[in-house]
Each structure stands twice: as structure tokens, then as C-alpha cells.
Scaffold this active site. Structure first.
Site, PDB file in Angstrom:
ATOM      1  N   SER A   1      -7.688  -1.204   5.601  1.00  0.00           N
ATOM      2  CA  SER A   1      -6.921  -1.078   4.363  1.00  0.00           C
ATOM      3  C   SER A   1      -7.267   0.165   3.549  1.00  0.00           C
ATOM      4  CB  SER A   1      -7.097  -2.328   3.506  1.00  0.00           C
ATOM      5  OG  SER A   1      -8.451  -2.589   3.248  1.00  0.00           O
TER       6      SER A   1
ATOM      7  N   HIS B   1      -1.704  -4.867   6.929  1.00  0.00           N
ATOM      8  CA  HIS B   1      -1.020  -3.577   6.768  1.00  0.00           C
ATOM      9  C   HIS B   1      -0.253  -3.160   8.022  1.00  0.00           C
ATOM     10  CE1 HIS B   1      -3.023  -2.808   2.924  1.00  0.00           C
ATOM     11  NE2 HIS B   1      -4.047  -3.429   3.489  1.00  0.00           N
TER      12      HIS B   1
ATOM     13  N   LYS C   1       2.665  -7.250   1.011  1.00  0.00           N
ATOM     14  CA  LYS C   1       2.683  -5.824   1.338  1.00  0.00           C
ATOM     15  C   LYS C   1       4.067  -5.453   1.881  1.00  0.00           C
ATOM     16  CE  LYS C   1      -2.085  -5.857   0.852  1.00  0.00           C
ATOM     17  NZ  LYS C   1      -3.295  -6.545   1.249  1.00  0.00           N
TER      18      LYS C   1
HETATM   19  C1  PLP Z   1      -4.376  -7.169   0.695  1.00  0.00           C
HETATM   20  C2  PLP Z   1      -5.242  -7.647   1.804  1.00  0.00           C
HETATM   21  C3  PLP Z   1      -5.667  -8.980   1.856  1.00  0.00           C
HETATM   22  C4  PLP Z   1      -5.424  -9.934   0.740  1.00  0.00           C
HETATM   23  O1  PLP Z   1      -4.102 -10.350   0.675  1.00  0.00           O
HETATM   24  P1  PLP Z   1      -3.507 -10.884  -0.701  1.00  0.00           P
HETATM   25  O2  PLP Z   1      -2.306 -11.645  -0.305  1.00  0.00           O
HETATM   26  O3  PLP Z   1      -3.240  -9.697  -1.534  1.00  0.00           O
HETATM   27  O4  PLP Z   1      -4.567 -11.770  -1.307  1.00  0.00           O
HETATM   28  C5  PLP Z   1      -6.383  -9.374   2.963  1.00  0.00           C
HETATM   29  N1  PLP Z   1      -6.686  -8.505   3.955  1.00  0.00           N
HETATM   30  C6  PLP Z   1      -6.315  -7.221   3.924  1.00  0.00           C
HETATM   31  C7  PLP Z   1      -6.687  -6.303   5.039  1.00  0.00           C
HETATM   32  C8  PLP Z   1      -5.600  -6.748   2.830  1.00  0.00           C
HETATM   33  O5  PLP Z   1      -5.273  -5.457   2.761  1.00  0.00           O
END
Ligand code: PLP
Length: 395
Positions: free
Chosen positions: A179, A207, A238
């Protein structure tokens, strides 16, 4: 003396270390040109990679479902909060990922915590890439299992650790797309390693979904089945542009999570209208591949032209394109200089990334235009002239 003096001291220390975080207030929908703290801003830091968070069709589906289901889900999934929209979305996510089943969680953080805690316990071991997302690390740390971090994307290092381990169950956990770095885990090598050492493999493809693969199935689902990657996690906040998360895998995995994942059991289900809107996003992710084509064009153009400016980029084929500046103060200075140009790119600092690797985390969306990318490149050029090129930090 007041009750929180010691907390105040800790806050002051964080401020002095240039690590203090503050929030900005958006006055409009999530889109590249928006209003932040009352000022017009062009943003390059959102995770809304496909521009679906404010897509009229997704919004319309949300509104229609809210007319039918109201706003709140009213209860957890195991009480009476599990609606037809949640159920249908789970089935569609299972089909999309090529898994037996999928299970919705309220957030990705909770999905990761709950899943790791449900799968391993004291007699077991968890092996995590050292650059994994905080939620995966916390899940491993709090599971009670023996917890180890292996060197980033280093399957030899992981293998040596597995060879020494005698635990009952072994779970390997990795981000798919990292990330804060934008690079990808070597899934094929990890699958082989897991199989050779009788371990389970969990991939968090937060992602990857939407951005990678011919139908946006991410880094894993198009090429690896549930016997190879047993636990597949995705988020909906996302590229899908909504909110929530899911785990996809076998019948046994999903039933285990329903019985034992505490952050699944003891929380309110996401609003049914969010599930409904996500069903529309999921359709668009698959039927509008031109969103990925446009996104990849922007990424390629940015990489070419940023390199021509002399900037050092990371080995990232994804919409996450960090520029590592090293120190916290330099990173803040760049972020502030961009802000003065009307561009928002957040400064990512420790403990989110390792000490000495503070960075600008630039992200792209299908919604960015070429003219907006020009503005970013022009501003970066100007800041390079003013502050000098960052001296290619090696990570
Ligand atoms: C954003 C993210 C999460 C958390 O997800 P949310 O739904 O925002 O709580 C978990 N793992 C990764 C790799 C992320 O980028």
C-alpha cells in the site's frame, strides 16, 4: 497537574519529531478536483482508483436501495442485519474471485484482524512480509500465534523461517500490492513456498482489485485458485469506490469466519444500500476495462516524465507511485510546496513507513485528465528546481 499531562507530553514529542498528523475537511465528493478546507484542490492521494466513488450510476443505485432498505442495517449479520443486498453481493464477489464463497466485513481492517485471529492461535505461527499493512500486522500480533516478519518480498528468507518452524498451523500473510510502495508480492513463488512447507497463504489484495487483470480481478484471482491462495481479502473502499471489505475462499474457511471471527460477529453490518451500490461498482469494474486502460496510460506517462525530471521512482506498475524523500522534514516541505500550487499529495511518515523512508505517496485515478497530470509534473519540476533533486534514497 491535569489528568492527561502525560498524553500532552507524548503529543508534543510527536509534533517536535515532525510526525504529527492532522485531518483535512472535504467539502465535496471524492474526485480529483475538490474543495478541501474551503480551498479548491487537485488531489493525487485518493484510493478511488477507478473514479467510482462518485459515479452517477453507483450513486443512483445507492439512493434507490436506501429508499427500499432505509439507511442503517440495524444489526450484525448474525442477528438480523444480513439483507438480500449483502447476500447477493457476497455471491457475486465469490463468482468474481472464482472462490466457493465470499464474506462481507464492515472494514478491511476488521476483515484482517478477524480472519487471522480466527485461523491461528497459540500452537500456530504467522509469517508476515515486513511491509504488510498495519491491520495484517495487528491481526498477527494479537492472534496469540508465534509471530514473525520476513524481509520484504524475500521468499528465501521466508523459506528459512518456515524450515525452522514446528508449529501446528502455519499462515503466510502478504499484501498483494503493497500500500505504501506500490510494488507487487511474488504470488507464484509464495504459492510454491506455502505448498512445499504445508502452510496456508493469505493475500490482502486491497489495491489490486479493480486495477489489475483483464477484468479487474486483482493480482490473485485471475491466476490462482483457492487451493493455492486459500485466503483472499479485498476492500470495497478503494477501486470499488464504496465501503467495506470481503474475504473469499472455501466453504470451510467462510464457515470458520462466521463462527469465530469476532470483528465479523460483534459488529453492525454495512448499510444494505452500500452493498447494493457495490454491486453496481462490481459490474462496472468488469464491463468497463477502458477505466484500467486510461489509468495505466496515466501511470506510464507519469513514470516516463517523472524519470525525465530526474526523480527516482519505485518499482511500481500500480496507481501507487511514491517518491521517497527520506527525512520527515523534507517530505513535509515537498508536500507543502505542492499544496501551495493547489495540489494535494500526502506526506507519508513513520510509523506508517520505516524510519528514513518518508515519502510522497502519489496515486492516480481514471478520473485524472492529461491536463491534470501536466499540472502535477510541472509542479514537481518547479519544486525540483527550488529544492534540488532528492538524492535517490535506496530502500
Ligand atoms: C486500506 C487497506 C486496508 C484496510 O481497509 P479499510 O476497508 O480501509 O479498513 C487493509 N489492507 C490494505 C493493504 C489496505 O490498503
Amino acid at each position: 497537574m491535569s489528568a492527561f499531562d502525560s498524553l500532552r507530553t507524548t503529543l508534543t514529542e510527536r509534533q517536535q519529531a515532525h510526525l504529527y498528523r492532522t485531518r483535512r475537511t472535504l467539502g465535496q465528493a471524492q474526485q480529483p478536483e475538490t474543495v478541501i478546507d474551503g480551498k479548491p484542490m487537485l488531489t493525487f492521494c485518493s484510493n478511488d482508483y477507478l473514479g467510482l466513488a462518485n459515479d452517477p450510476r453507483v450513486v443512483a443505485r445507492f439512493q434507490a436501495a436506501a429508499s427500499t432498505y432505509g439507511v442503517g442495517s440495524g444489526a450484525s449479520h448474525l442477528v438480523n442485519g444480513h439483507s438480500e443486498e449483502h447476500h447477493q453481493l457476497e455471491q457475486e464477489l465469490a463468482a468474481f474471485t472464482g472462490r466457493d464463497r465470499a464474506l462481507l466485513f464492515s472494514t478491511g481492517f476488521m476483515a484482517n484482524l478477524g480472519t487471522i485471529q480466527a485461523l491461528v492461535d497459540k500452537p500456530d505461527a504467522v509469517f508476515e512480509d515486513r511491509l504488510n499493512h498495519a491491520s495484517l500486522l495487528d491481526g498477527g500480533l494479537h492472534s496469540g500465534a508465534k509471530f514473525q516478519r520476513y524481509l520484504h518480498n524475500d521468499v528465501d528468507n521466508l523459506t528459512r523461517r518456515l524450515e525452522k518452524d514446528q508449529s501446528r498451523r502455519r499462515l503466510i500473510v502478504t499484501d498483494g500490492v503493497f500500500s505504501m510502495d506500490g510494488d507487487c508480492a511474488p504470488i507464484g513463488e509464495l504459492v510454491n513456498c506455502a505448498q512445499q512447507h504445508n502452510a496456508w497463504l493469505m493475500v490482502d489484495d486491497a489495491h489490486g482489485f479493480g486495477c489489475i487483470g483483464s477484468k479487474g480481478q486483482g493480482l490473485v484471482a485471475e491466476h490462482f485458485d483457492q487451493n493455492q491462495v486459500q485466503v483472499l481479502m479485498g476492500t470495497l473502499g478503494k477501486a470499488f469506490g464504496t465501503s467495506g471489505a470481503f474475504i473469499a475462499g472455501s466453504e470451510t474457511l467462510i464457515e470458520t469466519l462466521i463462527q469465530f471471527a469476532r470483528p465479523y460477529i460483534y459488529t453492525t453490518a454495512i448499510p444494505p444500500a452500500v452493498a447494493a451500490a457495490t454491486r453496481t461498482s462490481l459490474q462496472l469494474v468488469q464491463t468497463e476495462p477502458e477505466r484500467r486502460t486510461q489509468l495505466n496510460k496515466l501511470i506510464q506517462r507519469f513514470r516516463q516524465e517523472a524519470k525525465a525530471l530526474g526523480l527516482t521512482l519505485m518499482d511500481s506498475p500500480t496507481p501507487i507511485q511514491p517518491i521517497v524523500l527520506g527525512s520527515e522534514t523534507e517530505t513535509l516541505a515537498w508536500s507543502q510546496a505542492l499544496e501551495a500550487e493547489g495540489l494535494l499529495v500526502t506526506a507519508i511518515r513513520p510509523p506508517t513507513v520505516a524510519k528514513g523512508s518518508a515519502r510522497l505517496r502519489i496515486t492516480f485515478s481514471t478520473s485524472h485528465t492529461d491536463a491534470q497530470l501536466d499540472r502535477l509534473l510541472d509542479s514537481l519540476d518547479k519544486i525540483c528546481q527550488q529544492r534540488g533533486l532528492p538524492n535517490g534514497i535506496q530502500l
